[in-house]
Design an enzyme around this catalytic site. Sequence first.
Site, PDB file in Angstrom:
ATOM      1  N   LYS A 143      20.429  14.720 -36.421  1.00  0.00           N
ATOM      2  CA  LYS A 143      18.963  14.764 -36.458  1.00  0.00           C
ATOM      3  C   LYS A 143      18.431  14.105 -35.181  1.00  0.00           C
ATOM      4  O   LYS A 143      18.761  12.955 -34.878  1.00  0.00           O
ATOM      5  CB  LYS A 143      18.492  14.006 -37.697  1.00  0.00           C
ATOM      6  CG  LYS A 143      17.139  14.416 -38.196  1.00  0.00           C
ATOM      7  CD  LYS A 143      16.901  13.756 -39.546  1.00  0.00           C
ATOM      8  CE  LYS A 143      15.538  14.036 -40.085  1.00  0.00           C
ATOM      9  NZ  LYS A 143      15.260  13.232 -41.276  1.00  0.00           N
TER      10      LYS A 143
HETATM   11  C1  E4P Z   1      12.976  13.935 -43.535  1.00  0.00           C
HETATM   12  O1  E4P Z   1      13.657  14.594 -42.815  1.00  0.00           O
HETATM   13  C2  E4P Z   1      11.910  13.045 -43.025  1.00  0.00           C
HETATM   14  O2  E4P Z   1      12.467  12.025 -42.269  1.00  0.00           O
HETATM   15  C3  E4P Z   1      11.117  12.526 -44.185  1.00  0.00           C
HETATM   16  O3  E4P Z   1      10.831  13.627 -45.043  1.00  0.00           O
HETATM   17  C4  E4P Z   1       9.857  11.787 -43.813  1.00  0.00           C
HETATM   18  O4  E4P Z   1       9.115  11.573 -44.987  1.00  0.00           O
HETATM   19  P1  E4P Z   1       7.922  10.506 -45.087  1.00  0.00           P
HETATM   20  O5  E4P Z   1       6.768  11.035 -44.286  1.00  0.00           O
HETATM   21  O6  E4P Z   1       7.605  10.452 -46.551  1.00  0.00           O
HETATM   22  O7  E4P Z   1       8.442   9.215 -44.544  1.00  0.00           O
END
Ligand code: E4P
Length: 218
Positions: free
Chosen positions: A87
């Site tokens: 990622k």
């Molecule tokens: C997933 O890939 C993201 O990092 C995550 O969904 C972020 O979510 P949040 O905005 O609730 O922190």
Amino acid sequence: MLFFIDTANLDQIKEANDLGILDGVTTNPSLMAKEGITGQANIIKHYVDICNIVDGPVSAEVISTDFNGIIEEGKRLADLHDNIVVKVPMIKDGIKAIAWFTEHDIATNCTLVFSAGQAILAAKAGATFLSPFIGRVDDTNWDGVSLIKDIAEIYAIQGYETSILAASVRNSKHIVDCAKAGADVVTCPLSAILGLLKHPLTDIGLEQFLADHQKAAK
Ligand code: E4P
């Protein structure tokens, strides 16, 4: 639409996996910290533990922000398990790194995406997954789901192969809306997945069926 769970909590990952509908997992440094996972050795062990629960893509996020750092970190993560997806944040060196990973057959998830322009750039770099953060867009008084719709339209017109992974999902309605908007994957907390089960008429209907069965059996 594939279902990923957005957590580093092993119990929740197991619970979602036991439902038989889980296709993968996404994590981020905040979610790892929330579980108290710190230190390189523990972080690495935790990713391997997740991969041993779920047979599907597991996103592990780099914390480097320069090209060489992202490549070194990403290679180490990708070596942990076949299902690891590196990622990478939507920054200049991140895009350059995604293009490098694409050339070297390493799967990527481009994260922190908030616009259609960013989505085009990530697709051009060959990202495997693209993570638009719909809940955080909603938080700024814009419409996160319409961002998914725009990206889905552009990707279809242009024939881009990057999968749209709707992230920052906050509730069950988001999941339904993402399915309508053309998301390929939705990553969500366990509560949003379990929320899909709920309807008061289901509970009332089941209660009635069981009561009628009991009466007839007497
Ligand atoms: C997933 O890939 C993201 O990092 C995550 O969904 C972020 O979510 P949040 O905005 O609730 O922190």
